[in-house]
Design a protein around this motif. Structure first.
Motif, PDB file in Angstrom:
ATOM      1  N   GLU A  98       0.807  -1.214   0.000  1.00  0.00           N
ATOM      2  CA  GLU A  98       0.000   0.000   0.000  1.00  0.00           C
ATOM      3  C   GLU A  98       0.846   1.272   0.000  1.00  0.00           C
ATOM      4  O   GLU A  98       0.482   2.270  -0.618  1.00  0.00           O
ATOM      5  CB  GLU A  98      -0.919   0.012   1.229  1.00  0.00           C
ATOM      6  N   THR A  99       1.980   1.224   0.718  1.00  0.00           N
ATOM      7  CA  THR A  99       2.762   2.440   0.899  1.00  0.00           C
ATOM      8  C   THR A  99       4.190   2.328   0.371  1.00  0.00           C
ATOM      9  O   THR A  99       4.951   3.293   0.466  1.00  0.00           O
ATOM     10  CB  THR A  99       2.821   2.796   2.401  1.00  0.00           C
TER      11      THR A  99
ATOM     12  N   THR B 168       6.523   0.469   1.643  1.00  0.00           N
ATOM     13  CA  THR B 168       7.336   0.503   2.865  1.00  0.00           C
ATOM     14  C   THR B 168       8.100  -0.810   3.059  1.00  0.00           C
ATOM     15  O   THR B 168       7.574  -1.876   2.749  1.00  0.00           O
ATOM     16  CB  THR B 168       6.398   0.696   4.074  1.00  0.00           C
TER      17      THR B 168
ATOM     18  N   LEU C 230      -0.314  -2.441   6.323  1.00  0.00           N
ATOM     19  CA  LEU C 230       0.233  -2.649   7.664  1.00  0.00           C
ATOM     20  C   LEU C 230      -0.707  -3.479   8.533  1.00  0.00           C
ATOM     21  O   LEU C 230      -0.263  -4.235   9.393  1.00  0.00           O
ATOM     22  CB  LEU C 230       0.530  -1.299   8.322  1.00  0.00           C
ATOM     23  N   PHE C 231      -2.007  -3.337   8.282  1.00  0.00           N
ATOM     24  CA  PHE C 231      -2.954  -4.101   9.098  1.00  0.00           C
ATOM     25  C   PHE C 231      -2.796  -5.596   8.859  1.00  0.00           C
ATOM     26  O   PHE C 231      -3.014  -6.401   9.762  1.00  0.00           O
ATOM     27  CB  PHE C 231      -4.390  -3.654   8.823  1.00  0.00           C
TER      28      PHE C 231
ATOM     29  N   GLU D 211      -0.282  -6.919  11.249  1.00  0.00           N
ATOM     30  CA  GLU D 211      -0.444  -6.496  12.634  1.00  0.00           C
ATOM     31  C   GLU D 211       0.103  -7.507  13.645  1.00  0.00           C
ATOM     32  O   GLU D 211       0.833  -7.140  14.570  1.00  0.00           O
ATOM     33  CB  GLU D 211      -1.929  -6.224  12.896  1.00  0.00           C
TER      34      GLU D 211
ATOM     35  N   LEU E 227       3.893  -7.726  13.616  1.00  0.00           N
ATOM     36  CA  LEU E 227       4.483  -6.507  14.189  1.00  0.00           C
ATOM     37  C   LEU E 227       4.314  -6.498  15.697  1.00  0.00           C
ATOM     38  O   LEU E 227       5.227  -6.131  16.445  1.00  0.00           O
ATOM     39  CB  LEU E 227       3.828  -5.260  13.583  1.00  0.00           C
TER      40      LEU E 227
ATOM     41  N   PHE F 177       9.971   1.295  10.054  1.00  0.00           N
ATOM     42  CA  PHE F 177       9.266   1.269   8.770  1.00  0.00           C
ATOM     43  C   PHE F 177       9.970   2.317   7.907  1.00  0.00           C
ATOM     44  O   PHE F 177      10.039   3.482   8.291  1.00  0.00           O
ATOM     45  CB  PHE F 177       7.801   1.701   8.895  1.00  0.00           C
TER      46      PHE F 177
END
Ligand code: SF4
Ligand code: SF4
Lengths: 713, 184
Positions: free
Chosen positions: B95-96, B98, B131-132, B135, B138, B151
């Protein structure tokens, strides 16, 4: 506001308005931001996500003490030392003591608004410590001996030339202002050295995770990583409201924070530190101290109204979208915390003295509110905070009068009628007053003011009331002061639009001002009293709609339930009426429709009233109607930006009102439109007055008039 | 998202934040690329803490090939001397764009912070949508204290002077992600 400080503040505002570089930079900044933010949130349901973050923050704020205990246990088990500072002085003392005990002399810092809040640098420097800010913007303002002018971009008020000049002094070598990369390089080199030599690093934190005892920083430059890694001692200064229960909450916030701050999907670095990590410079283990700052937060978190302010994520968006910030910058629109949230927090963290000049300086345009990722009702809280000031310092004459006059409808309307007589000689027979005698209202020369009508709407009503024997719809018209006493012709135009459509319209004689001016002056009790009078007068139960041609009245009538919440007699009626309130454009689209298009391709620009587009969430209806009526609709960038009216705001801050208006009118003129349409008589007053003053040929029309004219052709 | 879509999205988003994504077939190729780009940029030294055994041997060979010095520890004393920091990344977030780098080792942190160029080797199998979806992993990583987790999305940047975007404010000026196709 005391006289002297008020005058000084206005002087500062004028100074800022005269600073052309500042104006250009802020305009560019806000323009860029609008685009980036939009791109950042593309495809996302911002409103729902912001509501979710707001709720998650509220849940955490309800248990700050518990979260703190939980965090402390986890973090200390991982080798950190956790402190709780009751106020600014206590926090400074704790940090100075850590420096003394660890023999730290050279300190590097990454950006922390919390450390600005407690004026930490000044205190540490007074102890003989060398403190260096490492965020580029923070370093620049530190070298200049200034405070930040924005929470995310602290040096946004400076030009590249000013930075180049500063760096020339610092390095002793000529710096080229056009070569920004090499200016950044200067900072990189200088600060790298400071970071390698430092004994202690001080950071802030964007989250503190109770479930694991971790703190997180969100940055782009990467300086926070170096600050938390290179020195042997790390001190994190964290506002208590940064505590969240778990990673899930943090991720929800993280999804919105960078997008809201800069439009980035995520910031370059999100760094999580849990406990005393490896550090060769300190015999293998970092000395980590986490200092939580209370400074009023715990008490605030328990307040049913103001706890909302603690949801703030410090994204800076409420400054980025604020038309006032866009004109005067952060040094004049905040104290340490900047933008809408700054107006509120200044009162709580830095006291009434620091806040009193600022709190009146809000247009209630709602731009900050609808952009806030934590769903904070910022303009509402600003008015409520100003109300606290009034309660403490006593009401100025202005407020006392407002209270007396507004709650007494016959007296109020008598005074309005008298105003017609008083102004007659000034208008010289025209519809606008071009020059006010200065003693009447100072600094109003930027716009002409309209004349109070010879015959208010309420007096014309017997003549105008549509006669509909078997109505299919019953509408109660809420006039509002401006339509009733200044622009009754706008209501007449509306009646023309629905003629022959089977719609009965009534005008209740006992209706009065909607009460918004009282709410704006933080006179809540007066606002409530007026609301009750209107509820009784309008008898909404008998109607399908309560229609108003004034966007501000509409959005304020919709606020009655909130205003009267808990009132055993009126709360229910308020809900009932609020559900029936509708604006003209939505009403026409839903219930009346237009005659076949007849306007002749006349070029029209549109001004979206704050209380329509943001207050009621109506963005497109009016423009669609204009097109349908045959207008050649011409868009421009700032269509939804406030016109600078803000009711009495334009009397209290004429210099700003004029500057905000000017920017709008410039854009309107550039569209080539000959008609400017809007749907709020307040905006008509401001826009028409400004254009008349400029001698512009552009005509201003209320939507009702624009549509009626198209029909007549 | 299937594996292919993840890869594409990750590539797009990483490049949007000025990271360079290079697909590599195996570690040897990643090492060769890292050594090569270091040499091409005039770097003399590559810092690569945390590599061991056969991997380290392969890396050594790649550095020798380009005439680079390889260091794996004592980075603090060598500040300013190493051009490239070469690390692993645990996960990638489509998504990002990252990468998630477990950074508890101080040497590894220094390699990613004090270098001019950061090269991270990311197994393509460890890409996730957002990121979810990471989760739980992490959460477990954060619970393993003490720890330092990063990140990273693109190279260091600033807009602090007139909002002009400038790369390389404090951290690396470039971020190269070697997207490793084989299982890690
Ligand atoms: S109040 Fe809202 S918009 Fe303003 S900085 Fe805080 S989170 Fe951002
Ligand atoms: S309501 Fe408008 S003027 Fe007031 S703080 Fe928010 S954005 Fe600024």
């Amino acid at each position: 506001m005391s006289r002297a400080s008020g005058r000084e503040y206005h002087q500062r505002l004028k100074g800022a308005l005269d600073n052309t570089f500042l104006g250009q930079t802020l305009a560019r900044f806000q323009g860029n931001y609008r685009g980036s933010r939009q791109a950042g949130f593309a495809g996302m349901d911002f409103e729902a996500l912001a509501a979710e973050v707001g709720a998650a923050k509220d849940a955490a704020l309800g248990h700050l003490e518990e979260l703190y205990q939980q965090f402390k246990a986890k973090a200390e088990a991982a080798g950190a030392t956790v402190h709780l500072a009751h106020d600014a002085a206590h926090a400074r003392e704790i940090i100075a003591k850590i420096a003394a005990q660890t023999g730290s002399r050279r300190i590097i810092k990454s950006k922390s608004m919390t450390s600005e809040e407690i004026h930490l640098n000044r205190h540490l420097e007074a102890q003989g410590l060398k403190v260096t800010e490492t965020d580029l913007g923070e370093w620049i303002i530190q070298l200049r001996g200034e405070g930040p002018s924005h929470m995310v971009a602290p040096a946004i008020h400076l030009s590249r030339s000013e930075v180049a000049e500063l760096f020339t002094q610092v390095t002793g070598e000529k710096q080229d202002p056009e070569d920004i990369a090499s200016l950044v390089e200067v900072a990189r080199q200088r600060l790298r050295r400071a970071m390698l030599e430092a004994d202690m690093g001080i950071s802030g934190a964007n989250f503190a995770l109770a479930s694991t005892g971790s703190i997180a920083t969100v940055t782009n430059e990467g300086n926070a990583r170096l600050v938390t890694t290179l020195p042997r001692v790390h001190v994190a200064l964290v506002g208590l409201e940064k505590l969240v229960p778990d990673l899930n909450t943090a991720l929800k916030i993280l999804r919105l924070l960078p997008r809201s701050a800069t439009g980035q999907l995520i910031s370059t670095y999100v760094t999580w530190v849990t406990g005393a990590v490896e550090c060769a410079a300190n015999r293998g283990k970092k000395e980590l101290h986490i200092v939580f700052l209370d400074n009023g937060r715990l008490a605030l978190s328990q307040d049913p109204v103001f706890s909302q302010a603690l949801r703030c994520l410090r994204c800076g968006s409420c400054a980025n979208v604020c038309p006032i910030f866009g004109k005067v910058g952060g040094h004049n629109y905040g104290h340490v915390y900047i933008g809408a949230i700054g107006l509120i927090l200044t009162y709580f963290y830095h006291g009434p003295e620091a806040a009193q000049e600022l709190l009146g300086n809000c247009l209630n345009c709602q731009a900050c509110k609808v952009n806030c990722p934590a769903n904070i009702d910022l303009p509402g809280l600003i008015k409520k905070t100003a109300g606290l000031l009034l309660a403490e310092q006593g009401r100025p004459i202005k407020n006392q009068l407002l209270r007396r006059v507004l709650t007494n409808r016959p007296l109020f309307h008598f005074l309005l009628r008298r105003a017609y007589l008083a102004q007659k000689p000034l208008a010289r027979g025209g519809r606008l007053i071009r020059h006010l005698p200065l003693f009447f209202a100072p600094d109003q020369e930027f716009r002409s003011l309209p004349v109070v009508a010879a015959e208010p709407l309420r007096d014309r009503w017997r003549r105008l009331a549509p006669k509909v024997p078997k109505p299919r719809l019953r509408v109660a018209l809420f006039g509002g002061c401006l339509i009733d006493f200044v622009y009754p012709e706008q209501a007449e135009a509306f009646l023309g639009l629905i003629k022959g459509k089977g719609i009965q319209v009534d005008y209740a004689r006992d209706q009065s001002c909607c009460g918004l001016p009282a709410a704006m002056a933080s006179e809540e009790e007066t606002a409530r009293e007026v609301a009750r009078q209107n509820l009784a007068a309008m008898e909404a139960e008998w109607y399908d709609y309560v229609l108003t041609l004034c966007a501000s009245c509409a959005s304020h009538l919709k606020k009655y339930p909130e205003l009267l919440a808990g009132d055993p007699v009126w709360a229910g009626r308020a809900e009932h009426m609020a559900a029936k309130v509708i604006d003209l454009a939505s009403f026409l689209q839903k219930e009346a429709g237009l005659e076949p298009a007849a306007a002749q391709g006349k070029a029209a620009a549109y001004h979206a009233p704050c209380h329509l587009c943001r207050g009621l969430g109506v963005h497109d209806a009016s423009k669609e109607l204009l097109r349908e009526a045959g207008y050649d609709y011409r868009p421009y960038d700032d269509e939804e930006v406030c016109c600078g009216f803000g009711g009495s705001y334009s009397l209290d801050f004429p210099e700003l009102s004029a500057a905000i208006l000017e920017r709008k009118l410039r854009q309107v003129a550039a569209t080539g439109a000959d008609t400017l349409v809007t749907d709020c008589p307040g905006c008509v007053l401001q826009l028409e007055g400004g254009l008349d003053h400029l001698g512009s040929p552009i005509r201003v029309r209320h939507l009702a008039q624009a549509l009626a004219e198209a029909k007549d052709k | 998202m299937n594996q292919n879509e993840l890869r594409q999205e990750f590539g797009r988003k990483a490049e949007a934040v000025s990271a360079v994504v290079t697909p590599v077939a195996d570690l040897a190729q990643a090492f060769a690329q890292a050594a090569r780009l270091t040499a091409l940029q005039g770097g003399k030294c590559l810092a690569a803490p945390g590599w061991e055994g056969a991997d380290l041997a392969a890396l050594k060979a790649a550095c020798e090939q380009e005439g680079l010095e390889l260091i794996t520890q004592g980075l603090r004393e060598r500040t300013g001397e190493f051009h490239t920091g070469l690390t692993r990344a645990r996960w990638g977030v489509a998504e990002t764009g990252t990468i998630v780098v477990e950074s508890s080792s101080e040497e590894l942190r220094l390699a990613t912070m004090l270098s001019e160029v950061h090269v991270a080797v990311l197994p393509a199998a460890n890409l996730r949508a957002d990121l979810f979806s990471l989760e739980q992993e992490l959460d477990r990583t954060l619970a393993d204290a003490p720890g330092y987790l990063a990140f990273i999305s693109g190279p260091s940047r600033t807009g602090d002077i007139e909002l002009v975007l400038t790369l390389g404010a404090h951290g690396p000026r470039q971020l190269h992600i070697m997207l490793l196709e084989e299982g890690s």
